[in-house]
Design an enzyme around this catalytic site. Structure first.
Site, PDB file in Angstrom:
ATOM      1  N   ASN A  34      49.661  42.325  57.756  1.00  0.00           N
ATOM      2  CA  ASN A  34      48.964  43.480  58.343  1.00  0.00           C
ATOM      3  C   ASN A  34      47.712  43.062  59.115  1.00  0.00           C
ATOM      4  OD1 ASN A  34      47.066  42.931  56.396  1.00  0.00           O
ATOM      5  ND2 ASN A  34      47.290  44.851  55.280  1.00  0.00           N
ATOM      6  N   SER A  38      43.432  38.207  59.201  1.00  0.00           N
ATOM      7  CA  SER A  38      43.973  37.166  60.084  1.00  0.00           C
ATOM      8  C   SER A  38      44.156  37.798  61.450  1.00  0.00           C
ATOM      9  CB  SER A  38      45.311  36.648  59.536  1.00  0.00           C
ATOM     10  OG  SER A  38      46.172  37.729  59.249  1.00  0.00           O
ATOM     11  N   PHE A  82      52.495  35.688  50.057  1.00  0.00           N
ATOM     12  CA  PHE A  82      51.064  35.369  50.119  1.00  0.00           C
ATOM     13  C   PHE A  82      50.205  36.613  50.286  1.00  0.00           C
ATOM     14  CE2 PHE A  82      53.188  31.647  52.020  1.00  0.00           C
ATOM     15  CZ  PHE A  82      52.613  30.619  51.299  1.00  0.00           C
ATOM     16  N   SER A 126      46.971  31.632  41.095  1.00  0.00           N
ATOM     17  CA  SER A 126      45.708  30.899  41.235  1.00  0.00           C
ATOM     18  C   SER A 126      45.303  30.322  39.886  1.00  0.00           C
ATOM     19  CB  SER A 126      44.648  31.902  41.707  1.00  0.00           C
ATOM     20  OG  SER A 126      43.370  31.368  41.571  1.00  0.00           O
ATOM     21  N   TYR A 151      39.740  40.382  41.322  1.00  0.00           N
ATOM     22  CA  TYR A 151      40.709  39.558  42.067  1.00  0.00           C
ATOM     23  C   TYR A 151      41.549  38.732  41.091  1.00  0.00           C
ATOM     24  CZ  TYR A 151      42.650  35.524  44.375  1.00  0.00           C
ATOM     25  OH  TYR A 151      43.520  34.541  44.778  1.00  0.00           O
ATOM     26  N   LYS A 155      45.681  38.890  39.966  1.00  0.00           N
ATOM     27  CA  LYS A 155      46.660  37.782  39.981  1.00  0.00           C
ATOM     28  C   LYS A 155      47.360  37.680  38.621  1.00  0.00           C
ATOM     29  CE  LYS A 155      46.371  36.355  44.087  1.00  0.00           C
ATOM     30  NZ  LYS A 155      47.502  36.361  44.987  1.00  0.00           N
ATOM     31  N   ASN A 201      33.670  30.439  49.946  1.00  0.00           N
ATOM     32  CA  ASN A 201      34.186  29.182  49.403  1.00  0.00           C
ATOM     33  C   ASN A 201      33.395  27.985  49.932  1.00  0.00           C
ATOM     34  OD1 ASN A 201      37.168  30.868  49.714  1.00  0.00           O
ATOM     35  ND2 ASN A 201      36.503  30.103  47.743  1.00  0.00           N
TER      36      ASN A 201
HETATM   37  P1  NAD Z   1      44.433  34.805  53.713  1.00  0.00           P
HETATM   38  O1  NAD Z   1      43.563  36.005  53.570  1.00  0.00           O
HETATM   39  O2  NAD Z   1      44.142  33.851  54.796  1.00  0.00           O
HETATM   40  O3  NAD Z   1      45.963  35.251  53.814  1.00  0.00           O
HETATM   41  C1  NAD Z   1      46.458  36.439  53.232  1.00  0.00           C
HETATM   42  C2  NAD Z   1      47.162  37.213  54.349  1.00  0.00           C
HETATM   43  O4  NAD Z   1      47.700  38.406  53.797  1.00  0.00           O
HETATM   44  C3  NAD Z   1      46.205  37.617  55.475  1.00  0.00           C
HETATM   45  O5  NAD Z   1      46.737  37.186  56.701  1.00  0.00           O
HETATM   46  C4  NAD Z   1      46.137  39.138  55.374  1.00  0.00           C
HETATM   47  O6  NAD Z   1      46.001  39.727  56.653  1.00  0.00           O
HETATM   48  C5  NAD Z   1      47.463  39.463  54.724  1.00  0.00           C
HETATM   49  N1  NAD Z   1      47.486  40.700  53.931  1.00  0.00           N
HETATM   50  C6  NAD Z   1      46.568  41.132  53.039  1.00  0.00           C
HETATM   51  N2  NAD Z   1      46.966  42.286  52.494  1.00  0.00           N
HETATM   52  C7  NAD Z   1      48.159  42.592  53.045  1.00  0.00           C
HETATM   53  C8  NAD Z   1      49.064  43.659  52.883  1.00  0.00           C
HETATM   54  N3  NAD Z   1      48.810  44.660  52.036  1.00  0.00           N
HETATM   55  N4  NAD Z   1      50.199  43.664  53.609  1.00  0.00           N
HETATM   56  C9  NAD Z   1      50.455  42.666  54.499  1.00  0.00           C
HETATM   57  N5  NAD Z   1      49.627  41.627  54.693  1.00  0.00           N
HETATM   58  C10 NAD Z   1      48.494  41.585  53.956  1.00  0.00           C
HETATM   59  O7  NAD Z   1      44.407  34.067  52.304  1.00  0.00           O
HETATM   60  P2  NAD Z   1      45.000  32.649  51.888  1.00  0.00           P
HETATM   61  O8  NAD Z   1      43.868  31.784  51.515  1.00  0.00           O
HETATM   62  O9  NAD Z   1      45.990  32.188  52.851  1.00  0.00           O
HETATM   63  O10 NAD Z   1      45.708  33.074  50.524  1.00  0.00           O
HETATM   64  C11 NAD Z   1      47.086  33.385  50.467  1.00  0.00           C
HETATM   65  C12 NAD Z   1      47.431  33.802  49.055  1.00  0.00           C
HETATM   66  O11 NAD Z   1      47.099  32.751  48.163  1.00  0.00           O
HETATM   67  C13 NAD Z   1      46.671  35.034  48.576  1.00  0.00           C
HETATM   68  O12 NAD Z   1      47.545  35.817  47.781  1.00  0.00           O
HETATM   69  C14 NAD Z   1      45.568  34.448  47.723  1.00  0.00           C
HETATM   70  O13 NAD Z   1      45.141  35.334  46.731  1.00  0.00           O
HETATM   71  C15 NAD Z   1      46.271  33.234  47.123  1.00  0.00           C
HETATM   72  N6  NAD Z   1      45.343  32.170  46.717  1.00  0.00           N
HETATM   73  C16 NAD Z   1      44.451  31.686  47.632  1.00  0.00           C
HETATM   74  C17 NAD Z   1      43.555  30.688  47.253  1.00  0.00           C
HETATM   75  C18 NAD Z   1      42.525  30.181  48.211  1.00  0.00           C
HETATM   76  O14 NAD Z   1      41.533  29.602  47.767  1.00  0.00           O
HETATM   77  N7  NAD Z   1      42.695  30.316  49.515  1.00  0.00           N
HETATM   78  C19 NAD Z   1      43.605  30.179  45.940  1.00  0.00           C
HETATM   79  C20 NAD Z   1      44.540  30.704  45.050  1.00  0.00           C
HETATM   80  C21 NAD Z   1      45.421  31.700  45.446  1.00  0.00           C
HETATM   81  C1  WQD Z   2      33.712  25.885  44.487  1.00  0.00           C
HETATM   82  C2  WQD Z   2      32.402  25.391  43.915  1.00  0.00           C
HETATM   83  C3  WQD Z   2      30.740  27.112  43.649  1.00  0.00           C
HETATM   84  C4  WQD Z   2      29.986  27.913  47.826  1.00  0.00           C
HETATM   85  C5  WQD Z   2      37.560  30.453  44.278  1.00  0.00           C
HETATM   86  C6  WQD Z   2      38.271  31.555  43.535  1.00  0.00           C
HETATM   87  C7  WQD Z   2      39.644  31.114  43.149  1.00  0.00           C
HETATM   88  C8  WQD Z   2      40.409  30.630  44.368  1.00  0.00           C
HETATM   89  C9  WQD Z   2      39.657  29.543  45.049  1.00  0.00           C
HETATM   90  C10 WQD Z   2      41.345  32.411  45.726  1.00  0.00           C
HETATM   91  C11 WQD Z   2      31.804  26.365  42.875  1.00  0.00           C
HETATM   92  C12 WQD Z   2      30.284  26.049  44.623  1.00  0.00           C
HETATM   93  C13 WQD Z   2      30.487  27.390  46.659  1.00  0.00           C
HETATM   94  C14 WQD Z   2      28.629  27.630  48.169  1.00  0.00           C
HETATM   95  C15 WQD Z   2      28.424  26.319  46.177  1.00  0.00           C
HETATM   96  N1  WQD Z   2      40.475  31.658  45.362  1.00  0.00           N
HETATM   97  N2  WQD Z   2      29.727  26.605  45.853  1.00  0.00           N
HETATM   98  N3  WQD Z   2      27.921  26.837  47.329  1.00  0.00           N
HETATM   99  O1  WQD Z   2      34.957  29.457  42.893  1.00  0.00           O
HETATM  100  O2  WQD Z   2      36.345  27.393  42.414  1.00  0.00           O
HETATM  101  O3  WQD Z   2      37.416  29.349  43.400  1.00  0.00           O
HETATM  102  O4  WQD Z   2      38.347  30.039  45.414  1.00  0.00           O
HETATM  103  O5  WQD Z   2      42.357  32.678  45.337  1.00  0.00           O
HETATM  104  O6  WQD Z   2      40.288  32.191  42.570  1.00  0.00           O
HETATM  105  O7  WQD Z   2      37.522  31.888  42.382  1.00  0.00           O
HETATM  106  O8  WQD Z   2      35.887  28.041  44.789  1.00  0.00           O
HETATM  107  O9  WQD Z   2      35.038  27.232  46.926  1.00  0.00           O
HETATM  108  O10 WQD Z   2      34.098  29.388  45.979  1.00  0.00           O
HETATM  109  O11 WQD Z   2      33.533  27.235  44.898  1.00  0.00           O
HETATM  110  O12 WQD Z   2      27.710  25.624  45.451  1.00  0.00           O
HETATM  111  O13 WQD Z   2      28.104  28.097  49.182  1.00  0.00           O
HETATM  112  O14 WQD Z   2      31.423  25.329  44.967  1.00  0.00           O
HETATM  113  O15 WQD Z   2      29.650  27.531  42.845  1.00  0.00           O
HETATM  114  O16 WQD Z   2      31.202  25.613  41.900  1.00  0.00           O
HETATM  115  P1  WQD Z   2      36.063  28.571  43.270  1.00  0.00           P
HETATM  116  P2  WQD Z   2      34.639  28.015  45.739  1.00  0.00           P
END
Ligand code: NAD
Ligand code: WQD
Length: 350
Positions: A34, A38, A82, A126, A151, A155, A201
């Protein structure tokens, strides 16, 4: 008609890299996104890298009528899911959006899949589902904890929903992929992570400090019981992660039931180690200041990824230097991400 893998959220960070990996492996993919976090530019770049047109539908996983049309029109035999919202901080202020997109969206998707006898699903989970781990490295059977944010809880809820589904009907074949900390970008510098607004992040913060969009990095806490007092995480290259999805899909095609795999490198780095490595790899110095701990952060976590190695024949192959090099190439060739003035032709010219 081609057998098709539906990739929800395939315009996003991990989804776009995974779409490319699947296309490179000869799969036909359909991307549904959607574009809430992105933009279409990532699809254009994906097409450029894949040397092929990519079927893309702008739409929402909560739109049942749309899903019914897609499943009628395409011969979908598996879904890599995703789509969802991912900001920990935003989930605290907007919990309903997170439960609606992540939980209700998944429920809706699974209901339509079942209606069309599509039972293969790879889900983006995650490491956050482990909560505060009792031991590191973390094994899949360590047990889940209490994730610190809506969040994270969304998950965990989806994991529970999918576990019940797999128990209810033997035709389901489901992979819960527990990602650790994805970073890096495609080596071309054309695909990468493009957070909306100020990033949360670590890696996007580091690269935005390096490019001058953020004046200095804030390090959240230096009094944790870790190697140097800062938090330790298992950072994994997004292309290694994408390859994990391909392997998981291959296993789902031959093996039913519910599978849980950690996708991490098994190596932890502290925030200070990340800053030093970033400076070593890029030659750019990172000004930083130490601030109090960030709410909800755990001291340390890294994966035991031996189950994925054993069962998927997968392991992360790219080291930290490569992750940083690729993140930096992406950020420096696209200082403002996909949006704004930088378009494909400009990025290619760099
Ligand atoms: P992202 O936000 O770049 O990608 C998610 C995509 O889903 C986006 O393009 C967004 O537009 C789309 N989207 C959101 N809600 C939607 C909906 N209702 N219908 C259709 N599209 C929708 O995030 P990402 O980092 O690529 O993460 C992908 C998946 O992996 C997510 O489910 C996220 O929770 C999970 N994840 C990400 C991380 C991370 O650190 N990036 C870590 C663990 C898990
Ligand atoms: C990493 C470390 C921060 C930013 C999160 C979500 C997890 C998954 C991945 C989505 C931590 C430190 C960060 C900054 C900092 N996401 N930090 N200064 O918290 O391990 O995980 O992203 O699905 O669910 O919780 O990742 O990259 O945010 O942080 O010091 O400006 O860096 O405190 O220790 P995190 P992160």
């Amino acid at each position: 008609m081609h057998k098709t893998t539906l990739i929800t959220g395939g315009a996003g960070y991990i989804g776009s890299h995974t779409a490319l990996t699947l296309i490179d492996a000869g799969q036909h993919v359909l991307v549904l996104d959607n574009l809430s976090n992105s933009c279409h530019e990532s699809i254009e770049r994906l097409e450029h890298l894949a040397h092929a047109r990519v079927d893309f539908i702008e739409g929402d996983i909560r739109d049942t009528a749309l899903l019914l049309r897609l499943f009628s029109h395409y011969d979908i035999d598996a879904v890599v899911h995703f789509a969802g919202l991912k900001s920990v901080a935003n989930s605290v202020s907007h919990p309903l959006d997170y439960y609606a997109n992540n939980v209700v969206g998944t429920l809706n998707l699974c209901a339509v899949m079942a209606r069309f006898n599509v039972f293969k699903l790879v889900f983006s989970s995650s490491a956050t589902v482990y909560g505060e781990p009792a031991h590191t490295p973390i094994l899949e059977d360590s047990g889940t904890g209490f994730p610190a944010s809506p969040y994270g809880r969304s998950k965990l809820m989806v994991e529970q929903l999918l576990t019940d589904l797999a128990l209810s009907e033997p035709r389901w074949s489901i992979a819960l992929l527990r990602y650790f900390n994805p970073i890096g970008a495609h080596e071309s510098g054309l695909l990468g992570e493009d957070p909306n607004g100020r990033p949360n992040n670590l890696l996007p913060c580091l690269t935005q400090v390096a490019i001058g969009r953020i004046p200095e990095l804030t390090v959240f806490g230096n009094d944790y019981p870790t190697v140097d007092g800062t938090c330790v995480r298992d950072y994994i290259h997004v292309v290694d992660l994408a390859e994990g999805h391909l392997k998981a899909l291959q296993v789902l095609h031959s093996d039913g039931g519910l599978h849980i795999w950690n996708l991490g490198t098994g190596i932890g780095y502290s925030v200070l180690q990340m800053i030093r490595s970033f400076e070593d790899v890029t030659g750019v110095s990172i000004p930083f200041q130490i601030a109090p701990r960030r709410a909800g952060d755990i001291a340390q976590c890294w994966a035991d990824a031996s189950k994925a190695r054993r069962e998927l024949g997968w392991c992360a192959r790219r080291n930290l230097a490569q992750m940083i090099e690729d993140s930096w190439r992406w950020q420096s060739s696209n200082p403002f991400g996909y949006g704004h003035a930088v378009q494909l032709s400009a990025a290619l010219a760099r």
